[in-house]
Design a protein around this motif. Structure first.
Motif, mmCIF file in Angstrom:
data_model
loop_
_atom_site.group_PDB
_atom_site.id
_atom_site.type_symbol
_atom_site.label_atom_id
_atom_site.label_comp_id
_atom_site.label_asym_id
_atom_site.label_seq_id
_atom_site.Cartn_x
_atom_site.Cartn_y
_atom_site.Cartn_z
ATOM 1 N N ALA A 17 0.773 -0.967 -0.223
ATOM 2 C CA ALA A 17 -0.085 -0.218 -0.113
ATOM 3 C C ALA A 17 0.822 1.263 -0.104
ATOM 4 C CB ALA A 17 -0.867 -0.135 1.278
ATOM 5 N N ARG A 18 1.878 1.142 0.726
ATOM 6 C CA ARG A 18 2.936 2.281 0.722
ATOM 7 C C ARG A 18 3.899 2.591 -0.266
ATOM 8 N NH1 ARG A 18 3.021 5.252 5.670
ATOM 9 N NH2 ARG A 18 1.191 4.641 7.237
ATOM 10 N N ASN A 19 3.992 1.399 -1.084
ATOM 11 C CA ASN A 19 4.783 1.406 -2.250
ATOM 12 C C ASN A 19 6.321 1.396 -2.096
ATOM 13 O OD1 ASN A 19 4.942 1.261 -5.204
ATOM 14 N ND2 ASN A 19 5.406 3.226 -5.666
ATOM 15 N N TRP A 20 6.694 0.658 -0.739
ATOM 16 C CA TRP A 20 7.786 0.637 -0.312
ATOM 17 C C TRP A 20 8.903 0.038 -1.276
ATOM 18 C CZ3 TRP A 20 6.720 -1.100 5.302
ATOM 19 C CH2 TRP A 20 6.156 -0.075 6.236
ATOM 20 N N ALA A 21 8.426 -0.997 -2.188
ATOM 21 C CA ALA A 21 9.239 -1.746 -3.021
ATOM 22 C C ALA A 21 8.594 -2.194 -4.152
ATOM 23 C CB ALA A 21 10.332 -2.806 -2.292
ATOM 24 N N GLY A 48 0.193 -0.563 -16.883
ATOM 25 C CA GLY A 48 -0.842 0.807 -16.335
ATOM 26 C C GLY A 48 -0.293 1.764 -15.436
ATOM 27 N N SER A 49 1.058 1.120 -15.175
ATOM 28 C CA SER A 49 1.898 2.080 -14.050
ATOM 29 C C SER A 49 1.205 2.357 -12.926
ATOM 30 C CB SER A 49 2.222 3.570 -14.601
ATOM 31 O OG SER A 49 2.769 3.252 -15.768
ATOM 32 N N TYR A 50 0.468 1.093 -12.292
ATOM 33 C CA TYR A 50 -0.436 1.370 -11.118
ATOM 34 C C TYR A 50 0.064 1.117 -9.782
ATOM 35 C CZ TYR A 50 -4.271 0.766 -14.301
ATOM 36 O OH TYR A 50 -5.109 0.649 -15.460
ATOM 37 N N ARG A 51 -0.576 1.572 -8.568
ATOM 38 C CA ARG A 51 0.191 1.417 -7.584
ATOM 39 C C ARG A 51 -1.076 0.513 -6.634
ATOM 40 N NH1 ARG A 51 1.235 7.752 -6.832
ATOM 41 N NH2 ARG A 51 2.959 7.950 -8.388
ATOM 42 N N PHE A 52 -0.784 -0.007 -5.642
ATOM 43 C CA PHE A 52 -1.518 -0.870 -4.791
ATOM 44 C C PHE A 52 -2.926 -0.292 -4.516
ATOM 45 C CE2 PHE A 52 -3.461 -2.251 -0.949
ATOM 46 C CZ PHE A 52 -3.372 -3.642 -0.801
ATOM 47 N N THR A 53 -2.819 1.166 -4.051
ATOM 48 C CA THR A 53 -3.992 1.892 -3.557
ATOM 49 C C THR A 53 -5.057 2.229 -5.115
ATOM 50 O OG1 THR A 53 -2.609 4.092 -3.891
ATOM 51 C CG2 THR A 53 -2.965 3.248 -1.807
ATOM 52 N N ASP A 54 -4.463 1.938 -6.005
ATOM 53 C CA ASP A 54 -5.377 2.373 -7.264
ATOM 54 C C ASP A 54 -6.357 1.219 -7.279
ATOM 55 O OD1 ASP A 54 -4.038 4.502 -8.286
ATOM 56 O OD2 ASP A 54 -2.691 3.488 -9.228
ATOM 57 N N TYR A 55 -5.883 -0.218 -7.055
ATOM 58 C CA TYR A 55 -6.791 -1.190 -7.074
ATOM 59 C C TYR A 55 -7.679 -1.241 -5.793
ATOM 60 C CZ TYR A 55 -3.928 -3.698 -10.437
ATOM 61 O OH TYR A 55 -3.273 -4.272 -11.299
ATOM 62 N N LEU A 56 -7.352 -0.853 -4.567
ATOM 63 C CA LEU A 56 -8.069 -0.557 -3.464
ATOM 64 C C LEU A 56 -9.388 0.580 -3.663
ATOM 65 C CD1 LEU A 56 -8.467 -1.630 -0.774
ATOM 66 C CD2 LEU A 56 -6.859 0.303 0.157
ATOM 67 N N ARG A 57 -8.848 1.648 -4.094
ATOM 68 C CA ARG A 57 -9.783 2.661 -4.384
ATOM 69 C C ARG A 57 -10.891 2.428 -5.260
ATOM 70 N NH1 ARG A 57 -6.299 6.304 -5.179
ATOM 71 N NH2 ARG A 57 -6.322 6.017 -7.233
ATOM 72 N N PHE A 58 -10.436 1.700 -6.429
ATOM 73 C CA PHE A 58 -11.452 1.347 -7.541
ATOM 74 C C PHE A 58 -12.382 0.053 -7.462
ATOM 75 C CE2 PHE A 58 -12.339 -0.155 -12.147
ATOM 76 C CZ PHE A 58 -13.140 1.032 -12.438
ATOM 77 N N GLY A 59 -11.451 -1.006 -6.661
ATOM 78 C CA GLY A 59 -12.031 -2.128 -6.780
ATOM 79 C C GLY A 59 -12.766 -2.739 -5.489
ATOM 80 N N LEU A 60 -12.621 -1.868 -4.395
ATOM 81 C CA LEU A 60 -13.388 -2.107 -3.165
ATOM 82 C C LEU A 60 -15.203 -1.900 -3.302
ATOM 83 C CD1 LEU A 60 -13.270 -3.112 -0.198
ATOM 84 C CD2 LEU A 60 -12.755 -1.002 0.454
ATOM 85 N N PRO A 61 -15.242 -0.721 -3.839
ATOM 86 C CA PRO A 61 -16.756 -0.725 -4.120
ATOM 87 C C PRO A 61 -17.382 -1.769 -5.103
ATOM 88 C CG PRO A 61 -15.638 1.444 -4.297
ATOM 89 C CD PRO A 61 -14.480 0.376 -4.146
ATOM 90 N N LEU A 62 -16.508 -2.122 -5.967
ATOM 91 C CA LEU A 62 -16.855 -3.127 -7.066
ATOM 92 C C LEU A 62 -17.077 -4.482 -6.313
ATOM 93 C CD1 LEU A 62 -17.861 -3.843 -9.788
ATOM 94 C CD2 LEU A 62 -15.393 -4.137 -10.355
ATOM 95 N N ASP A 63 -16.175 -4.980 -5.172
ATOM 96 C CA ASP A 63 -16.463 -5.966 -4.445
ATOM 97 C C ASP A 63 -17.586 -6.167 -3.958
ATOM 98 O OD1 ASP A 63 -13.921 -7.110 -5.167
ATOM 99 O OD2 ASP A 63 -12.716 -6.671 -3.145
ATOM 100 N N LEU A 64 -18.043 -4.948 -3.155
ATOM 101 C CA LEU A 64 -19.003 -4.970 -2.402
ATOM 102 C C LEU A 64 -20.411 -4.985 -3.403
ATOM 103 C CD1 LEU A 64 -18.017 -1.960 0.081
ATOM 104 C CD2 LEU A 64 -18.172 -4.542 0.446
ATOM 105 N N LEU A 65 -20.256 -4.234 -4.251
ATOM 106 C CA LEU A 65 -21.408 -4.429 -5.285
ATOM 107 C C LEU A 65 -21.728 -5.528 -5.946
ATOM 108 C CD1 LEU A 65 -23.428 -2.454 -6.599
ATOM 109 C CD2 LEU A 65 -21.877 -2.072 -8.593
ATOM 110 N N VAL A 66 -20.795 -6.535 -6.196
ATOM 111 C CA VAL A 66 -20.708 -7.837 -6.789
ATOM 112 C C VAL A 66 -21.254 -8.740 -5.634
ATOM 113 C CG1 VAL A 66 -19.409 -9.807 -7.611
ATOM 114 C CG2 VAL A 66 -19.141 -7.330 -8.840
#
Length: 606
Positions: free
Chosen positions: A20-24, A570-588
């Motif tokens: 989440a903090r992108n340490w490595a 996509g040059s993503y970070r861990f938080t991108d998945y969390l922010r976009f995916g968590l609402p989708l998790d709950l909806l699904v």
């Protein structure tokens, strides 16, 4: 819980924080976690921590090897331009993210219902990368949606994802052993709930992308003070671009490149408009940076205008682009490229010249008189760099990455290989791994891609990450942490049928997000089996619920292997998945639990 379970829990939580903090980089973190598990297990000798063999077994996992081989299959399709032949008419050139998603996600979801979703993502990654470059779109707005759409499509049939087949196999084994009553699960059983889930999920993606996904564009050379070349390309008569307008041919608004003029029958068309129709033998003069020149060379129907490239000894598919800076001791200084017989001397054809801030568009390549400090963009064999790296003729020699010309003549062979793999895998004649290996081998044998390119196409960082993730998942299982948490959630439901189903879904989703989809299904299946028997329920609904929950983990990059595949693209970070995916998790989850309860009401049977 035993100390081993607490230790594993602390390790997993630390891993999540580090990601989440992108340490490595993710592969580094997962390998570090695997190393810690291996070290503690070896020192303690505990049977409740995985052995070294068990921790590294994930690197030999069939799914991981399949992902690696699919990169080779996709490389063959990319190098021949085969996928572009299909996807360009389908994808078009949208001017907005919403338009791009409409053209990309619906086909990806539809294809994933009948082809393995990992295959779909592997094939689309290079296509979408090129697409974003040409259309000037942010890849970060499309790659996570691509992965999610492929998963949503995959849950709609029994063969769309390996997880569905794993759960189906465990269910058949349970029926055969007499643990549960006979269960009917066919090709489209899961679609009864899976299709509504996919529709809801895709609607969420279309609505939420603009607000919840970042706009990260890879910084291309044209955004800096990079060398700009003047490049001449020839329109091949009767080629795909002959008779098309500049816009239809995809030559308008090219990032880092612009069409300066067209030479036709001795006349010049300056500042040609987007509706100008191209004709065979038109000479197109472009000005742009080297990355864009590479993209230009990959367009089917265009070829370098200089006839020197046809006189080179090496076959064109074995060549690459090289940048070389003329030194003060070069023997051709003061001579034109033609007069100095550059091609004969170096077995290399100059296709563009950069000279400070001067655009040399008013001279043909062969007529340019070389000066010290000129940077030449040349088409030659890869050995050129090794042969002339230390030569006094050049100050600097470097190969341009990814500049091998496409083998358009083998596009139909590549498509035939892909069709053959699909035809053999879909009815179960061959396993996904067997089919992918056969297809990858044929790609190399038929020279759709070289063995060297096949090796380079594999994303080894991704494979290290997936393999290490399997090891962490094994620790969750062996330490007892997985079963303890799963059973605790089910007990908390108090025997109420709909709460039991919700708990089963939640714990499956939890492990999917932390481990992998197949591991989550295997871990939770016995718990769901016990829960259905304890409340006297038909197990069909539980099986479908596990299939959906184990695949639909959207909040972490390691919830599904396709998420990891698009992580770097996509040059993503861990938080991108969390922010976009968590609402989708709950909806699904809400849609799936309600749907299963409507189709297979959780009531006592018999």
């Amino acid at each position: 819980m035993a100390w081993e379970a607490w230790f594993t829990l602390a390790l997993v939580l630390s891993l999540i924080v580090a990601l989440a903090r992108n340490w490595a980089a993710p592969d580094t973190l997962f390998l570090a976690g695997l190393t810690i598990l291996m070290t503690v297990g070896s020192i303690s000798g505990s049977a409740k921590l995985p052995s070294t063999q068990a921790l590294v077994a994930g690197f030999g996992n069939e799914g991981l090897i399949t992902v690696a081989v699919l990169f080779v299959l996709a490389q063959g399709l990319t190098q021949t331009g085969a996928m572009s032949m299909i996807t360009e008419p389908l994808l078009g050139r949208p001017k907005s993210i919403a338009g791009a998603q409409a053209r990309l996600l619906l086909p990806a979801a539809g294809l994933s219902a009948f082809l393995n979703n990992t295959t779909i993502v592997a094939i689309f990654i290079p296509v979408v990368t090129d697409w974003c470059k040409k259309a000037g779109l942010a890849a970060s707005k499309l790659f996570i949606p691509l992965s999610y759409a492929a998963i949503l499509g995959g849950i709609c049939t029994l063969i769309g994802t390996s997880t569905n087949l794993v759960v189906f196999g465990m269910t058949r084994a349970a029926v055969k052993s007499g643990e549960i009553a006979p269960v009917e699960i066919g090709m489209f059983t899961v679609a009864i709930v899976g299709v509504p889930v996919a529709i809801v999920g895709l609607l969420y993606i279309f609505i939420a992308t603009s607000k919840l996904l970042p706009d990260r564009r890879a910084k291309r050379a044209d955004e800096t003070e990079a060398r700009q070349y003047t490049v001449e390309m020839l329109v091949e008569p009767k080629s795909p671009v002959d008779g098309k307008t500049i816009e239809q041919a995809g030559l308008r608004n090219l990032q880092g490149l612009f069409l300066a003029e067209i030479e036709r029958d001795g006349d010049r068309i300056v500042a040609a408009g987007p509706q100008t129709v191209l004709r065979g033998n038109d000479r197109l003069i472009f000005v742009g940076v080297v990355d864009s020149v590479v993209d230009l060379q990959r367009i089917r129907g265009l070829q370098p205008a200089t006839n020197q490239v046809f006189k080179l000894q090496d076959p064109r598919h074995n060549r690459c682009l090289v940048e070389a800076v003329i030194s003060t001791q070069h023997p051709m200084i003061g001579k034109s490229i033609r007069e100095g017989r550059f091609r004969s001397q170096y077995n290399a054809a100059v296709i563009a010249v950069h000279r400070g801030g001067v655009h040399l568009k008013d001279q043909k390549i062969g007529d340019i008189v070389l000066q010290a400090g000129d940077t030449l963009l040349i088409e030659t064999h890869p050995r050129f760099v090794e042969n002339y790296r230390n030569s006094h003729d050049f100050f600097l020699v470097s190969a341009v990455e990814g500049s091998q010309p496409m083998r358009h003549d083998r596009a139909w062979i590549a498509l035939a290989i892909l069709a053959g793999v699909v035809a053999c895998v879909t009815p179960g004649w061959l396993s996904m791994l067997n089919g992918a290996l056969l297809g990858a081998g044929l790609m190399v044998l038929t020279r759709c891609c070289s063995a060297n390119d096949a090796r380079k196409s594999i994303d080894w960082r991704l494979l290290l990450m997936i393999g290490a993730a399997f090891g962490v998942g094994e620790a969750l299982k062996t330490s007892g942490l997985a079963s303890t948490m799963a059973q605790g959630l089910v007990d908390a439901a108090g025997g109420r049928p709909w709460l039991v189903m919700l708990a089963i879904y939640a714990v499956t989703l939890f492990f999917t997000e932390l481990v992998t989809n197949n591991a989550a299904a295997v871990l939770v299946f016995p718990v769901a089996l016990m829960a259905s028997k304890s409340i006297g329920a038909d197990f069909t609904g539980f099986a479908v619920l596990i299939m959906i929950a184990a695949s639909c983990g959207f909040a972490t990059p390691f919830g599904y292997q396709t998420h990891l595949m698009v992580y770097n693209a996509g040059s993503y970070r861990f938080t991108d998945y969390l922010r976009f995916g968590l609402p989708l998790d709950l909806l699904v989850m809400a849609t799936a639990v309600v749907g299963v309860n409507l189709v297979w009401p959780v009531t006592a049977v018999g």
